[in-house]
Every structure is written in structure tokens, then in C-alpha cells.
Design a protein around this motif. Sequence first.
Motif: not given
Length: 325
Positions: A175-190
Amino acid sequence: MEMTNRSLHYPSLLHVELSPLNDFMDDNETNSTMGERNLLGCVQIRIPQELFLALGLISLVENILVIVAIIRNRNLHSPMYYFICCLAVSDMLVSVSNVMETVFMLLNDHGLLVVHPGMLRHLDNVIDVMICSSVVSSLSFLCTIAADRYVTIFYALRYHSIMTTQRAVIIIVVVWLASIASSILFIVYHTDNAVIVCLVTFFFTTLVFNAVLYLHMFLLAHVHSRRIMAFHKSRRQSTSMKGAITLTILLGVFIVCWGPFFLHLILILACPTSSFCNCFFRNFNLFLILIICNSLIDPLIYAYRSQELRKTLQELVMCSWCIGV
């Protein structure tokens, strides 16, 4: 990704950059005052930075106490409390990011700090990752806790073989790895609207999942409990239902506190230039306060619903008070 009106100069909390709303905020921010009504009849309520800071600090202390209590009390070393501990960490991320941002804003407002734009952008990205991680992880752990309660109620005799400590740890790490990875992707493709679509879809998917699970639990738990006549099993059933009720309250609080924010995202997609939606956008700070209140209310629910956790928290508070004296 500036989506809030907390500051004219600093990027914001829950920072999802979308040009229609940015343009709206840029055009209207400098003309707004507390409770001022514009030509469209919209009222924008300004919230003092000090209130954000106070709520953030209180929430931070509460969630730290919950985490420490679960770590210290061996009776709370079970998968359910591990998941609740992670939920407290998610809430703590909101508090930490809010305190960090508010302190920088207050220092800037009083001329005590001059920050280079590049450094400010990096800080803003860190805050954004923390907030996005908190949203995704909170929803994920609510689903995880719901599933754990479901197994406890309907597979009581096999619970310890199904939900082992090792499996709980694996779930937490994923859960934590998925949350952090998806958050970084959200910021990159904001700048892509797909980010908002993903967040909103994830929000409603988790709500439906939890609603179906809780409905099934409450409809069948009564029938199931009648079949279990032994005292120790009945006690387990009662404890499981108490846990289900607690987590239903947590889910309800989460919906109330985070709902306006996700409605905000939906309106950005549906009507970014509508006068009605613009009126809704103007009070985004109120939605931020609700989000912070969610991280403040959750620990109170833990303490109220769990006697063991409440006792441990009281011991921690009394110990801290004695040391302070």
C-alpha cells in the motif's frame, strides 16, 4: 499545481494544477476579503493561517500518540491495529505538510524568510507528494481495515491463519509503495486531467467497496451471531462488530471531510468556467480545514471506541504530564 487561495505567492496544499482554476484564482484573489461578496453574489470566507497551524499541530500530536500507543502496547500488536497505525501515519502526513506550509507562509508574511523560487518549488513538490500519498494510503487502509473486519466476522475460526502478521506487513508495504509511486506520477503529470479522473475514480471505487462490505457485514452478522452460542465465540463476534462500527464511523468522517475536496475536483472537470462552480472554488480553504479536521478527529474515534487503546493513551498523556511537571 496551485488550487487554493491560501497565499498569493506560495504554491498550495493539495496542489493539483489546472489552468482554468489557476486563471480564476489569479484574476480574483487580490480582490477578495473576508466575507466579501462579489458581483456574482459569491462569498469568500478567509481563514487565518494561525487556525491552520493550530489544527495541524493538534492533529500531529494526536496521531503521534496513537502511533506510540500501538507500538508500546503488546496487546495492540495485531493486524487490525497495524492497519489503524498506518491510517494514523496517513493522517500525520496531512498534519506535517499543513504545518510546514503554514509556517513558511507565516514567516514570509512577516518578512522573516526569503525563499528562492527553485527551493520553494521543491518544497511544494514534497508537500504535494505527502498529501497525495495521504489520500491514496488513507483510502487504501480504510479498504484494508474493512476487509480485515469482514474476515474477522465471517471467517472467525480461520482468521489467524488467513490474516497472519507476515501478510499484514506485506499488505502495508504494498500500500505504501503504491501510494508513494502513484503520488509521484500524479505530480509529474499534474497538467493532465487524467490525474483528477484517476483520483476521483479511486475515491468512488473505494467508497463502493467499503459500502458493499459493511452492508454485507451488518446484514449477515446478526444471523451469523445466532449460530455461535459459545461464550468465547460470541465475545469475538461482539468485538468484531464493535470494530466494524468503529470503522464505519471512520469511513463516514472521511466522506464528510474529504467529500467537498473531491466534489471540487469533479467540478473542475465538469464546469471550470461556470459562475456557480467559481463560487464553489472560492471557498476551497474551508475544504482544507475539513481535511485537517479529519486527521484530527480520527484519533478521537480510536480512543473512544477501543478501551485498550484509550487506556494506553491515557497512560501516555499522564506520563508526559508528570515529566513536564
